[in-house]
Design an enzyme around this catalytic site. Structure first.
Site, PDB file in Angstrom:
ATOM      1  NE  ARG A 103      -1.289  -0.366   2.029  1.00 41.86           N
ATOM      2  CZ  ARG A 103      -1.510   0.478   1.026  1.00 41.86           C
ATOM      3  NH1 ARG A 103      -0.781   1.568   0.878  1.00 41.86           N
ATOM      4  NH2 ARG A 103      -2.481   0.240   0.164  1.00 41.86           N
ATOM      5  CE1 TYR A 111       2.657   9.630  -2.003  1.00 40.54           C
ATOM      6  CE2 TYR A 111       0.399   8.867  -2.118  1.00 40.54           C
ATOM      7  CZ  TYR A 111       1.746   8.598  -1.986  1.00 40.54           C
ATOM      8  OH  TYR A 111       2.189   7.310  -1.813  1.00 40.54           O
ATOM      9  CD  GLU A 132      -3.909   5.871  -3.661  1.00 42.07           C
ATOM     10  OE1 GLU A 132      -3.808   5.927  -4.896  1.00 42.07           O
ATOM     11  OE2 GLU A 132      -3.143   6.462  -2.884  1.00 42.07           O
ATOM     12  CG  HIS A 180      -1.591  -1.204  -4.653  1.00 37.92           C
ATOM     13  ND1 HIS A 180      -1.154  -0.716  -3.440  1.00 37.92           N
ATOM     14  CD2 HIS A 180      -1.359  -0.213  -5.547  1.00 37.92           C
ATOM     15  CE1 HIS A 180      -0.662   0.515  -3.607  1.00 37.92           C
ATOM     16  NE2 HIS A 180      -0.774   0.844  -4.882  1.00 37.92           N
ATOM     17  CG  ASN A 208      -2.658   5.681   0.570  1.00 37.91           C
ATOM     18  OD1 ASN A 208      -2.459   5.203   1.687  1.00 37.91           O
ATOM     19  ND2 ASN A 208      -2.664   4.947  -0.536  1.00 37.91           N
ATOM     20  CD  GLU A 228       0.279   4.297  -1.118  1.00 40.87           C
ATOM     21  OE1 GLU A 228       0.413   5.277  -1.886  1.00 40.87           O
ATOM     22  OE2 GLU A 228      -0.239   3.231  -1.468  1.00 40.87           O
TER      23      GLU A 228
HETATM   24  C1  FCB Z   1      -0.345   6.195  -4.779  1.00 38.65           C
HETATM   25  C2  FCB Z   1      -0.322   4.721  -5.098  1.00 38.65           C
HETATM   26  C3  FCB Z   1       1.044   4.095  -5.017  1.00 38.65           C
HETATM   27  C4  FCB Z   1       2.121   5.011  -5.555  1.00 38.65           C
HETATM   28  C5  FCB Z   1       2.003   6.385  -4.959  1.00 38.65           C
HETATM   29  C6  FCB Z   1       3.069   7.350  -5.420  1.00 38.65           C
HETATM   30  O1  FCB Z   1      -1.463   6.783  -5.365  1.00 38.65           O
HETATM   31  O2  FCB Z   1      -1.177   4.019  -4.215  1.00 38.65           O
HETATM   32  O3  FCB Z   1       0.998   2.872  -5.687  1.00 38.65           O
HETATM   33  O4  FCB Z   1       2.085   5.025  -6.919  1.00 38.65           O
HETATM   34  O5  FCB Z   1       0.750   6.925  -5.253  1.00 38.65           O
END
Ligand code: FCB
Length: 435
Positions: free
Chosen positions: A69, A284, A158, A113, A282, A344
């Site tokens: 990607r 985290y 995002e 992006h 995505n 992600e």
């Molecule tokens: C996400 C972004 C990516 C990177 C990660 C850590 O929010 O899409 O570009 O910065 O965080």
């Protein structure tokens, strides 16, 4: 087939900020403004991927990645964000896509992006409805050239983070601080997504997705105020971007003090809700939310989620949050949810090569192992997940953090450009081969 991959983004890795006719993006402008980026860093050179991309494709091939990607820099392709294509810019991606295909790696191309052409920002950026139409024209031009080989298209990366950090809080380009008045930037991105879906399909694209940043939201306490604040935050972060795409309507925004959205015109939601082949997610970490005081500009504030280990960034490591998120999407959207691609997931740690040159990033291995298990657990609960992309292939320019947060499977020495696969790269290689 389940796709194992890695993810990157144009501004974070390419460098070559003015090469071969590329126009400036809002990130070129923003990163050169004093005080915006840690240590005054910019993405002018970054990983110099624009010149070293064959090395990076070789790293992907050796990893055994099924898919890669990456994002296209809009101002590399249309220096002013509209009109004729800058041939040299599109040629770069054409060569990259060919090289990936030659290695049997499915190209997954993100159209946006965050590096908007500065010329469009000068006319209001995503606050200006015209940007949505220009985005679709750009999508058509790119698809004309690449849709015979790109396996997955991702319209936006995002849109929540771009709206919140770029337009509401001013932490990212274009650096605007509009708080809730940033909402038109959400709608115009989503409208641009819908128009781009039409354009991509009309120009031969196969699978089309959008990538949203999703977070399980937890209230700081069970007080009515904290519960209401958490609900409002969930609406803003998750539902504002998933609901219109998947169900064709915006959520009730009254918890955010928003009673009408006059910038939403008749027919827009039909465009935004065009059927998709997948939802990019995505993940985290979960977010803990408390009620904000009456003087605050927004009705919520983030609180500290304690009781978990933290990455180098200070982000809590909560692998089960990924399972919880995926299952809640299935429960919430039911039949309307297309297959999910985790586009992600990853972590930063201050990885340093040892005297022998080896980067023993055992924390990252633990992180990836636990999150992949969370994906497996979600699939065992019936969620249709089709891919998992590690953020990121390379250490890179982490937006406002500059080069201080290393997310790569591959260490990059930013002075020399030298790439060194970390222990996590070798671990993932074995993992992919074993599956
Ligand atoms: C996400 C972004 C990516 C990177 C990660 C850590 O929010 O899409 O570009 O910065 O965080």
């Amino acid at each position: 087939m389940f796709l194992w991959g890695t993810a990157t983004a144009s501004y974070q890795i390419e460098g070559a900020a003015t090469a071969d006719g590329k126009g400036p993006s809002i990130w070129d402008t923003f990163s050169h403004q004093p005080g915006r980026i840690k240590d005054g860093q910019t993405g002018d050179l970054a990983c110099d991927h624009y010149h070293r991309w064959t090395e990076d494709v070789a790293l992907l091939a050796d990893l055994g990645a099924d898919s890669y990607r990456f994002s296209l820099s809009w101002p590399r392709i249309q220096p002013d964000g509209r009109g004729a294509v800058n041939r040299a810019g599109l040629d770069f991606y054409d060569r990259l896509v060919d090289a990936l295909c030659e290695c049997g790696i499915v190209p997954a191309a993100t159209l946006f992006h965050w590096d908007l052409p500065q010329a469009l920002e000068d006319e209001g950026g995503w606050l200006n409805r015209n940007t949505s139409g220009y985005f679709a024209e750009y999508a058509a031009k790119v698809a004309d050239r690449l849709s015979d080989r790109v396996g997955l298209w991702i319209t936006l990366n995002e849109p929540f983070v771009h709206m919140a950090y770029g337009y509401a809080l001013g932490l990212h380009a274009p650096g605007r601080t509009l708080l809730i008045d940033a909402l038109p930037a959400a709608h115009h991105q989503l409208l641009g997504h819908g128009l781009a879906v039409q354009a991509l399909r009309a120009h031969g694209a196969g699978q089309v997705l959008i990538t949203n940043n999703c977070t399980p939201v937890r209230p700081a306490s069970d007080s009515p105020a904290d519960l209401a604040a958490a609900g409002a935050y969930d609406t803003l972060h998750n539902r504002l971007f998933n609901d219109p795409v998947l169900t064709g309507s915006y959520p009730d925004m009254s918890g955010l003090g928003v009673s009408s959205m006059p910038f939403v015109l008749d027919g827009d939601l039909d465009v935004i809700a065009a059927p998709l082949d997948g939802l990019g997610v995505n993940y985290y970490n979960p977010t803990l939310i408390a009620a904000a005081g009456p003087a605050a500009g927004l009705p919520f504030e983030a609180a500290e989620l304690t009781g978990h280990p933290r990455t180098g960034f200070g982000w809590p490591v909560v692998p089960d949050g990924l399972r919880e998120l995926l299952v809640s999407l299935k429960e919430g959207y039911g039949e309307k949810l297309p297959p999910i691609y985790v586009t992600e997931n990853g972590c930063s740690y201050p990885d340093v090569p040892g005297a022998d040159g080896v980067v023993e990033d055992l924390d990252r291995i633990d992180y990836l192992d636990a999150h992949i298990q969370a994906v497996d657990a979600a699939m065992a609960q019936g969620v249709d997940v089709r891919g998992y992309y590690v953020w990121s292939l390379l250490d890179n320019f982490e937006w406002a953090e500059g080069f201080t947060q290393r997310f790569g499977l591959v260490h990059v020495d930013f002075a020399s450009g030298r790439r060194t696969p970390k222990a996590s790269y070798h671990w993932l290689k074995r993992h992919i081969a074993g599956r």
